[in-house]
Design an enzyme around this catalytic site. Structure first.
Site, PDB file in Angstrom:
ATOM      1  N   GLU A  70       0.818  -1.212   0.000  1.00 32.95           N
ATOM      2  CA  GLU A  70       0.000   0.000   0.000  1.00 32.95           C
ATOM      3  C   GLU A  70       0.853   1.264   0.000  1.00 32.95           C
ATOM      4  OE1 GLU A  70      -3.292   2.679   0.381  1.00 32.95           O
ATOM      5  OE2 GLU A  70      -2.913   0.729  -0.543  1.00 32.95           O
ATOM      6  N   HIS A 297      -3.728  -7.752 -17.083  1.00 28.34           N
ATOM      7  CA  HIS A 297      -5.069  -7.483 -17.613  1.00 28.34           C
ATOM      8  C   HIS A 297      -5.462  -6.032 -17.350  1.00 28.34           C
ATOM      9  CE1 HIS A 297      -8.821  -8.744 -19.310  1.00 28.34           C
ATOM     10  NE2 HIS A 297      -9.525  -8.528 -18.215  1.00 28.34           N
TER      11      HIS A 297
END
Length: 342
Positions: A70, A297
């Site tokens: 994060e 993707h």
């Protein structure tokens, strides 16, 4: 200026990839506060700092690997924000592309706000999806800025409505992908081409409610029922088919028509990226969303967006070139008439 824009575009791609990596490793709440991590600018590492962090956030024990995922994402996103503000400042000082410069600053501030809300609202799906779309929008804006800085756009040009329609279809598909990811629906369907279950009998429109009720302190790991997640996933797949078909037809028509070599080349790249994206989507289903494929993707969706934007911009830039050529011919014939009066 162009080098700065290229650097910002590359950094935006990295931020999108890191955002996908953070989301796919379930690290969205790796740091339960914002903008720091457990009250610090870096992930707590010493025993004293870790103890203090866990006392401050007893509901969220420190998981160092998720916290670092994060925070690295935040570091890169913050660097992108500073770079965008700097580029906008230079553009305003030079009085160049002032509208897009101001828009980029507004968007980066809004994106930072969404980043904060992603954490403070506990991964609310609509916010997570909005944060993803904000990242794609930032990349698209920077790429457009780079293209128009190289060659201006024509005014009063008939809009390329089929290109704009393709762009709209793709944006909807990206949003559906974001909603699928935000609701942890990526592995809800394991069959091809649609789903292993009778999804038509239990299609639930409320799966797309923007404010679903959460079952605890946050939305982590999703709050939708199994049937709702199937609905989200199947909708994403169906629209993927619509998107792929439309973009393929659009690109082939551009290649066959009498367009410039630039437009035909960009249309060919669109087909290549589209086929890559379809292949990655199928691989996600067959291999149960492996991390590397899922991140790829996301990035390939960004590349599809850039391919379409480049075609839209080329449409208006080619009109500019045509207008200039007509004007040059008119001046040339005018000079000939003045030199050889009847």
């Amino acid at each position: 200026m162009q080098k700065g824009l290229i650097a910002a575009i590359l950094l935006a791609v990295v931020v999108i990839g890191l955002g996908a990596f953070t989301r796919l490793t379930d690290a969205g709440l790796g740091c339960p506060d914002w903008p720091g991590c457990y009250g610090r600018l870096a992930v707590p590492q010493t025993a004293e700092h870790i103890e203090h962090a866990e006392n401050a956030f007893p509901e969220r024990p420190l998981e160092a690997h998720k916290a670092w995922n994060e925070m690295i994402h935040r570091y890169f996103a913050g660097s992108l924000g500073l770079l965008v503000v700097g580029l906008a400042g230079v553009a305003l000082w030079r009085k160049q592309h002032r509208f897009i410069a101001v828009a980029s600053v507004v968007l980066i501030v809004f994106q930072a706000l969404l980043g904060m809300l992603t954490v403070t609202l506990g991964l609310m799906p609509i916010v997570v999806m909005g944060h993803l779309l904000g990242g794609f929008s930032m990349l698209a804006l920077l790429f457009t800025w780079l293209l128009i800085s190289q060659r201006p756009l024509a005014k009063n040009v008939r809009s390329g409505r089929w290109l704009w329609l393709g762009l709209a279809i793709l944006v909807v598909q990206i949003a559906l992908g974001g909603w699928t990811s935000a609701n942890y629906s990526a592995i809800s369907c394991q069959g091809l081409p649609l789903c292993h279950e009778d999804w038509t009998a239990s299609y639930q429109v409320d799966a797309f409610h923007p404010l679903p009720e959460r079952s605890g302190d946050n939305y982590e790991f999703g709050v939708l029922s199994h049937q709702q997640r199937i609905t989200v996933h199947v909708t994403h797949r169906i629209w993927a088919g619509v998107t792929a078909f439309y973009l393929l037809v659009l690109a082939l028509s551009l290649i066959q028509q009498r367009h410039s070599d630039i437009t035909r080349g960009r249309a060919s790249r669109l087909i290549f990226v589209l086929l890559m994206q379809v292949g990655l989507g199928v691989a996600n289903v067959l291999w149960q969303v492996p991390l590397a494929v899922a991140v790829a993707h996301n990035l390939m969706a960004a590349m599809l967006l850039l391919c379409l934007i480049s075609l839209v911009v080329a449409h208006y830039q080619s009109a500019t070139l045509s207008s200039k050529r007509v004007l040059q011919k008119e001046r040339h014939y005018g000079e000939i008439e003045r030199a050889n009066p009847a």
